[in-house]
Design a protein around this motif. Structure first.
Motif, PDB file in Angstrom:
ATOM      1  N   ASP A 178       6.427  -3.137   6.184  1.00  0.00           N
ATOM      2  CA  ASP A 178       4.993  -2.953   6.336  1.00  0.00           C
ATOM      3  C   ASP A 178       4.532  -3.094   7.785  1.00  0.00           C
ATOM      4  OD1 ASP A 178       5.694  -5.640   6.262  1.00  0.00           O
ATOM      5  OD2 ASP A 178       3.720  -6.274   5.534  1.00  0.00           O
ATOM      6  N   ARG A 187       5.331   0.549  11.700  1.00  0.00           N
ATOM      7  CA  ARG A 187       4.488   1.338  12.610  1.00  0.00           C
ATOM      8  C   ARG A 187       4.003   0.474  13.766  1.00  0.00           C
ATOM      9  NH1 ARG A 187      -0.841   1.402  12.878  1.00  0.00           N
ATOM     10  NH2 ARG A 187      -0.969   0.373  10.853  1.00  0.00           N
ATOM     11  N   LYS A 242      -4.606   4.360  11.114  1.00  0.00           N
ATOM     12  CA  LYS A 242      -3.766   4.813  10.010  1.00  0.00           C
ATOM     13  C   LYS A 242      -4.284   6.165   9.524  1.00  0.00           C
ATOM     14  CE  LYS A 242      -2.802   0.109   8.404  1.00  0.00           C
ATOM     15  NZ  LYS A 242      -2.875  -0.835   7.261  1.00  0.00           N
ATOM     16  N   ARG A 269      -3.424   9.570   6.763  1.00  0.00           N
ATOM     17  CA  ARG A 269      -2.716   9.872   5.526  1.00  0.00           C
ATOM     18  C   ARG A 269      -1.490  10.724   5.760  1.00  0.00           C
ATOM     19  NH1 ARG A 269      -5.510  12.700   0.176  1.00  0.00           N
ATOM     20  NH2 ARG A 269      -3.687  12.506  -1.196  1.00  0.00           N
ATOM     21  N   THR A 324       8.440   6.121  13.415  1.00  0.00           N
ATOM     22  CA  THR A 324       8.014   5.425  12.209  1.00  0.00           C
ATOM     23  C   THR A 324       8.325   6.249  10.967  1.00  0.00           C
ATOM     24  OG1 THR A 324       6.232   4.323  13.429  1.00  0.00           O
ATOM     25  CG2 THR A 324       6.040   4.384  11.030  1.00  0.00           C
ATOM     26  N   THR A 327      10.736   5.083   7.972  1.00  0.00           N
ATOM     27  CA  THR A 327      10.113   4.930   6.661  1.00  0.00           C
ATOM     28  C   THR A 327      10.802   5.763   5.591  1.00  0.00           C
ATOM     29  OG1 THR A 327       7.957   4.472   7.670  1.00  0.00           O
ATOM     30  CG2 THR A 327       7.952   5.205   5.377  1.00  0.00           C
ATOM     31  N   HIS A 328      11.174   6.992   5.921  1.00  0.00           N
ATOM     32  CA  HIS A 328      11.634   7.943   4.907  1.00  0.00           C
ATOM     33  C   HIS A 328      13.145   8.173   4.871  1.00  0.00           C
ATOM     34  CE1 HIS A 328       7.562   9.221   3.737  1.00  0.00           C
ATOM     35  NE2 HIS A 328       7.251   9.103   5.022  1.00  0.00           N
ATOM     36  N   HIS A 365       3.571   6.690   3.788  1.00  0.00           N
ATOM     37  CA  HIS A 365       4.405   5.675   3.155  1.00  0.00           C
ATOM     38  C   HIS A 365       5.578   6.318   2.435  1.00  0.00           C
ATOM     39  CE1 HIS A 365       1.357   2.730   4.111  1.00  0.00           C
ATOM     40  NE2 HIS A 365       0.448   3.505   3.552  1.00  0.00           N
TER      41      HIS A 365
END
Length: 421
Positions: A131, A134, A278, A280, A329, A333-334, A401
């Motif tokens: 969390d 980033r 932030k 989307r 990031t 994340t992915h 996310h």
């Protein structure tokens, strides 16, 4: 954040010192070449010598970093680079340095760098909570950007007082400091079940598994393609042609330091924005930001006063720092943890590894057609490439996310995440 994440704080401090030294070296190296009688082409050759090993060793570095302890690989790399910069400093300070000596040392430096970079990218998710990824990348970017302001100022003082050799000696000391912090690092182990290695740890199997992670995601391979254009086409204007113009028309290293400091100030703003804001679908913002950052060449060659160029470079700095924070990031994340260094090694191979092509060609092309026409042509290639990235649906739709895990430990992928363009 640094108080909440002690392992990241340790890494952060060490890398901050090292990055400052790198920025000093960034200013000092071109003038080191010129101080021993080198030409614009020699400046490009030296920069290419430091980056060319990425073509040979980036993928090896990625596989090793997914196999072994990433911070140990970084530690060895720092010690090698400390020795290289220390030797270069001695040669320059004693007056025996030649261009060929510096080129050879940069090849060794670049080889160590090829192992360091994939390991460093893969290490971040192991020293910071998911969390806070980033924020961690934004803080790393902030240090890199702030050093663009402080580094040229320190470099200007060092080059004026002790020559380029003195500046490189300082860089060597910062690598030693970074190694000391890495020696005390204790990152967590990688999450089980995320590796995609071949049975028995076969090198080519592991490499293919990393490539599968790349080609199965349209946002990954298209992002790599766009940033490769930036590295090959735009950055030679900064590494080669910018210092040449500064030496010929702007008054030398001091003027070039002002321009690079302007870029650094803009990068700081971009990192603060990335830390706070932030969105989307962050990769859509990243693609637009890269288009702004790709205007550097035309700005450097605009013929405007140095102060105006510095202000415009600050704007491009905002775009470049936004892109890299968002990109790193998104990867962290992915992409599965145990494949992250391999994926990043393909990134470095296609961007940094191909960059020597642009560095080597920038000098001869500018000699044939002129420095400013070459800079204008760079922008005409790079900006459309960045805008093309924005046209990829998987880039525009990538969520901020990671997909939610299913009961069997896999993840549910949306169409953009799976690479459907």
């Amino acid at each position: 954040m640094l108080r909440d994440e002690p392992q990241f704080a340790r890494l952060f401090i060490g890398q901050s010192l090292s990055v400052l030294g790198d920025r000093v070296s960034f200013v000092a190296v071109p003038f080191a070449v010129l101080s021993v009688g080198g030409s614009a082409s020699d400046v490009g050759l030296l920069a290419a010598a430091g980056l060319a090993p990425m073509l040979l060793f980036a993928l090896v570095g990625g596989v090793w970093a997914d196999r072994f302890r990433r911070h140990r690989i970084m530690l060895v790399s720092d010690l090698v680079r400390c020795a290289v910069q220390g030797l270069a400093a001695v040669l320059l300070l004693t007056g025996v340095a030649e261009v060929r000596h510096l080129v050879l040392l940069m090849v060794v430096f670049g080889t160590a760098d090829a192992f360091f970079m994939p390991a460093a990218t893969g290490l971040i998710p192991l020293v910071v909570g998911a969390d806070r990824l980033r924020e961690a990348n934004a803080l790393r970017g902030f240090v890199q950007s702030a050093s663009l302001v402080a580094g040229p100022a320190v470099a200007g003082i060092l080059v004026a007082a002790a020559g380029p050799g003195g500046a490189l000696a300082v860089d060597a000391l910062t690598f030693a400091a970074s190694a000391a912090f890495l020696a005390r690092l204790t990152p967590r182990a990688m999450t089980p079940g995320t590796a995609q290695a071949a049975p028995g740890g076969k090198f080519l199997g592991e490499l293919r598994a990393g490539w599968t992670q790349v080609r199965s995601r349209a946002w990954v391979w298209s992002g790599m393609a766009a940033i490769s254009v930036y590295h090959v086409v735009v950055l030679p204007s900064v590494f080669v042609l910018g210092p040449v113009l500064a030496e010929r028309e702007w008054g030398g290293a001091a003027a070039w330091s002002i321009v690079t400091a302007g870029f650094g100030i803009g990068s700081i703003v971009g990192d603060v924005v990335a830390y706070r804001v932030k969105v989307r679908h962050p990769m859509a913002l990243a693609a637009a930001a890269l288009a702004v950052g790709s205007c550097q060449a035309v700005i450097i060659g605009s013929g405007a006063p140095v102060a105006v160029i510095a202000v415009l470079e600050a704007i491009t700095g905002v775009g470049v720092s936004l892109y890299f924070v968002i990109w790193e990031t998104a990867l962290g994340t992915h992409i599965p943890e145990a494949a992250l260094s391999r994926v990043s090694s393909y990134d470095y191979l296609l961007s940094t590894g191909l960059m020597p092509l642009g560095l080597v060609l920038a000098g001869p092309i500018s000699d044939s057609f002129g420095v400013r026409p070459t800079l204008y042509a760079m922008t005409l290639v790079a900006v459309p490439a960045s805008l093309a990235l924005l046209c990829v649906p998987a880039v525009r739709r990538l969520p901020a996310h990671a997909p939610a895990p299913t009961g069997d430990g896999d993840v549910v992928r949306t169409a953009p995440e799976a690479g459907v363009a």
